[in-house]
Motif scaffolding. Structure first.
Motif, PDB file in Angstrom:
ATOM      1  N   LEU A   8       0.849  -1.190   0.000  1.00  0.00           N
ATOM      2  CA  LEU A   8       0.000   0.000   0.000  1.00  0.00           C
ATOM      3  C   LEU A   8       0.883   1.237   0.000  1.00  0.00           C
ATOM      4  N   LEU A   9       0.781   2.013  -1.061  1.00  0.00           N
ATOM      5  CA  LEU A   9       1.522   3.268  -1.195  1.00  0.00           C
ATOM      6  C   LEU A   9       0.549   4.407  -0.952  1.00  0.00           C
ATOM      7  N   VAL A  10       0.893   5.299  -0.016  1.00  0.00           N
ATOM      8  CA  VAL A  10       0.048   6.449   0.288  1.00  0.00           C
ATOM      9  C   VAL A  10       0.880   7.709   0.092  1.00  0.00           C
ATOM     10  N   ILE A  11       0.315   8.672  -0.632  1.00  0.00           N
ATOM     11  CA  ILE A  11       0.984   9.928  -0.962  1.00  0.00           C
ATOM     12  C   ILE A  11       0.129  11.084  -0.460  1.00  0.00           C
ATOM     13  N   GLY A  12       0.782  12.062   0.166  1.00  0.00           N
ATOM     14  CA  GLY A  12       0.116  13.281   0.601  1.00  0.00           C
ATOM     15  C   GLY A  12       0.594  14.455  -0.219  1.00  0.00           C
ATOM     16  N   CYS A  13      -0.351  15.312  -0.654  1.00  0.00           N
ATOM     17  CA  CYS A  13      -0.007  16.439  -1.533  1.00  0.00           C
ATOM     18  C   CYS A  13      -0.572  17.758  -1.015  1.00  0.00           C
ATOM     19  N   SER A  14      -0.001  18.836  -1.512  1.00  0.00           N
ATOM     20  CA  SER A  14      -0.464  20.188  -1.202  1.00  0.00           C
ATOM     21  C   SER A  14      -1.755  20.496  -1.958  1.00  0.00           C
ATOM     22  N   ASP A  15      -2.327  21.678  -1.709  1.00  0.00           N
ATOM     23  CA  ASP A  15      -3.552  22.104  -2.399  1.00  0.00           C
ATOM     24  C   ASP A  15      -3.431  22.040  -3.916  1.00  0.00           C
ATOM     25  N   THR A  16      -2.287  22.440  -4.428  1.00  0.00           N
ATOM     26  CA  THR A  16      -2.092  22.528  -5.879  1.00  0.00           C
ATOM     27  C   THR A  16      -1.604  21.220  -6.497  1.00  0.00           C
ATOM     28  N   MET A  17      -1.392  20.197  -5.664  1.00  0.00           N
ATOM     29  CA  MET A  17      -0.909  18.882  -6.104  1.00  0.00           C
ATOM     30  C   MET A  17       0.497  18.965  -6.709  1.00  0.00           C
ATOM     31  N   THR A  18       1.241  20.025  -6.400  1.00  0.00           N
ATOM     32  CA  THR A  18       2.588  20.165  -6.941  1.00  0.00           C
ATOM     33  C   THR A  18       3.659  19.704  -5.960  1.00  0.00           C
ATOM     34  N   GLU A  19       3.338  19.671  -4.677  1.00  0.00           N
ATOM     35  CA  GLU A  19       4.282  19.203  -3.661  1.00  0.00           C
ATOM     36  C   GLU A  19       3.689  17.974  -3.005  1.00  0.00           C
ATOM     37  N   CYS A  20       4.322  16.819  -3.262  1.00  0.00           N
ATOM     38  CA  CYS A  20       3.806  15.554  -2.745  1.00  0.00           C
ATOM     39  C   CYS A  20       4.931  14.779  -2.072  1.00  0.00           C
ATOM     40  N   ARG A  21       4.541  13.915  -1.121  1.00  0.00           N
ATOM     41  CA  ARG A  21       5.514  13.076  -0.425  1.00  0.00           C
ATOM     42  C   ARG A  21       4.837  11.791   0.012  1.00  0.00           C
ATOM     43  N   GLU A  22       5.635  10.758   0.197  1.00  0.00           N
ATOM     44  CA  GLU A  22       5.112   9.489   0.687  1.00  0.00           C
ATOM     45  C   GLU A  22       4.751   9.621   2.160  1.00  0.00           C
ATOM     46  N   LEU A  23       3.642   9.009   2.532  1.00  0.00           N
ATOM     47  CA  LEU A  23       3.202   8.960   3.923  1.00  0.00           C
ATOM     48  C   LEU A  23       3.298   7.522   4.411  1.00  0.00           C
ATOM     49  N   SER A  24       3.564   7.356   5.690  1.00  0.00           N
ATOM     50  CA  SER A  24       3.663   6.018   6.272  1.00  0.00           C
ATOM     51  C   SER A  24       2.286   5.500   6.630  1.00  0.00           C
ATOM     52  N   ALA A  25       1.888   4.439   5.962  1.00  0.00           N
ATOM     53  CA  ALA A  25       0.604   3.807   6.259  1.00  0.00           C
ATOM     54  C   ALA A  25       0.766   2.943   7.512  1.00  0.00           C
ATOM     55  N   PRO A  26      -0.303   2.816   8.314  1.00  0.00           N
ATOM     56  CA  PRO A  26      -0.219   1.975   9.516  1.00  0.00           C
ATOM     57  C   PRO A  26       0.214   0.543   9.182  1.00  0.00           C
ATOM     58  N   VAL A  27      -0.299  -0.009   8.108  1.00  0.00           N
ATOM     59  CA  VAL A  27       0.120  -1.318   7.587  1.00  0.00           C
ATOM     60  C   VAL A  27       0.388  -1.103   6.104  1.00  0.00           C
ATOM     61  N   SER A  28       1.568  -1.505   5.644  1.00  0.00           N
ATOM     62  CA  SER A  28       1.897  -1.219   4.245  1.00  0.00           C
ATOM     63  C   SER A  28       2.110  -2.460   3.386  1.00  0.00           C
ATOM     64  N   VAL A  29       2.245  -3.635   3.988  1.00  0.00           N
ATOM     65  CA  VAL A  29       2.419  -4.855   3.203  1.00  0.00           C
ATOM     66  C   VAL A  29       1.326  -5.856   3.551  1.00  0.00           C
ATOM     67  N   ALA A  51      -1.864  15.745   5.211  1.00  0.00           N
ATOM     68  CA  ALA A  51      -1.686  16.514   3.973  1.00  0.00           C
ATOM     69  C   ALA A  51      -3.056  16.975   3.496  1.00  0.00           C
ATOM     70  N   ARG A  52      -3.065  17.983   2.653  1.00  0.00           N
ATOM     71  CA  ARG A  52      -4.327  18.523   2.122  1.00  0.00           C
ATOM     72  C   ARG A  52      -5.070  17.479   1.273  1.00  0.00           C
ATOM     73  N   HIS A  53      -4.320  16.768   0.423  1.00  0.00           N
ATOM     74  CA  HIS A  53      -4.881  15.709  -0.410  1.00  0.00           C
ATOM     75  C   HIS A  53      -4.102  14.431  -0.131  1.00  0.00           C
ATOM     76  N   VAL A  54      -4.797  13.349   0.125  1.00  0.00           N
ATOM     77  CA  VAL A  54      -4.157  12.057   0.381  1.00  0.00           C
ATOM     78  C   VAL A  54      -4.703  11.056  -0.627  1.00  0.00           C
ATOM     79  N   VAL A  55      -3.789  10.412  -1.342  1.00  0.00           N
ATOM     80  CA  VAL A  55      -4.165   9.394  -2.322  1.00  0.00           C
ATOM     81  C   VAL A  55      -3.353   8.132  -2.040  1.00  0.00           C
ATOM     82  N   GLY A  56      -3.900   6.999  -2.432  1.00  0.00           N
ATOM     83  CA  GLY A  56      -3.191   5.749  -2.196  1.00  0.00           C
ATOM     84  C   GLY A  56      -3.549   4.703  -3.221  1.00  0.00           C
TER      85      GLY A  56
END
Length: 108
Positions: A8-29, A51-56
């Motif tokens: 499970l890959l989870v990414i958090g982004c800013s309002d404009t979706m231009t600044e994103c980073r990986e977030l640590s999921a509670p369980v990832s495998v 993060a403002r927007h979270v996608v996974g």
């Protein structure tokens, strides 16, 4: 030894979706892709405040390559959709932690 079938890959982004980073999921495998898919909405909900927007996305892990994967390549598009995959770079890095001490022989 359990095998990993999904990551499970989870990414958090800013309002404009231009600044994103990986977030640590509670369980990832996960042992099954279905287990990852079932957990995904809960993990995204738990990480909403980071993060403002979270996608996974759940990524399929090929059991034959499980130990060879060394990259997660991802891109968040302006519409908020996540494109991600696991990769094997093919680069081999070798290291020897034991460094022999110089002996008392001298070169002439």
């Amino acid at each position: 030894m359990e095998h990993i079938a999904a990551l499970l890959l989870v990414i958090g982004c800013s309002d404009t979706m231009t600044e994103c980073r990986e977030l640590s999921a509670p369980v990832s495998v996960f042992e099954t892709f279905e287990a990852c898919t079932a957990e995904r909405p809960f993990a995204l909900g738990d990480l909403q405040g980071q993060a403002r927007h979270v996608v996974g996305e759940c990524l399929v892990v090929d059991p034959a390559l499980e130990d060879d994967y060394d990259q997660i390549v991802w891109n968040v598009r302006p519409d908020g959709s996540l494109d991600a995959s696991l990769k094997v770079s093919g680069m081999l890095v070798a290291s020897n932690g034991a460094r022999p001490e110089k002996d008392s022989l001298q070169q002439q």
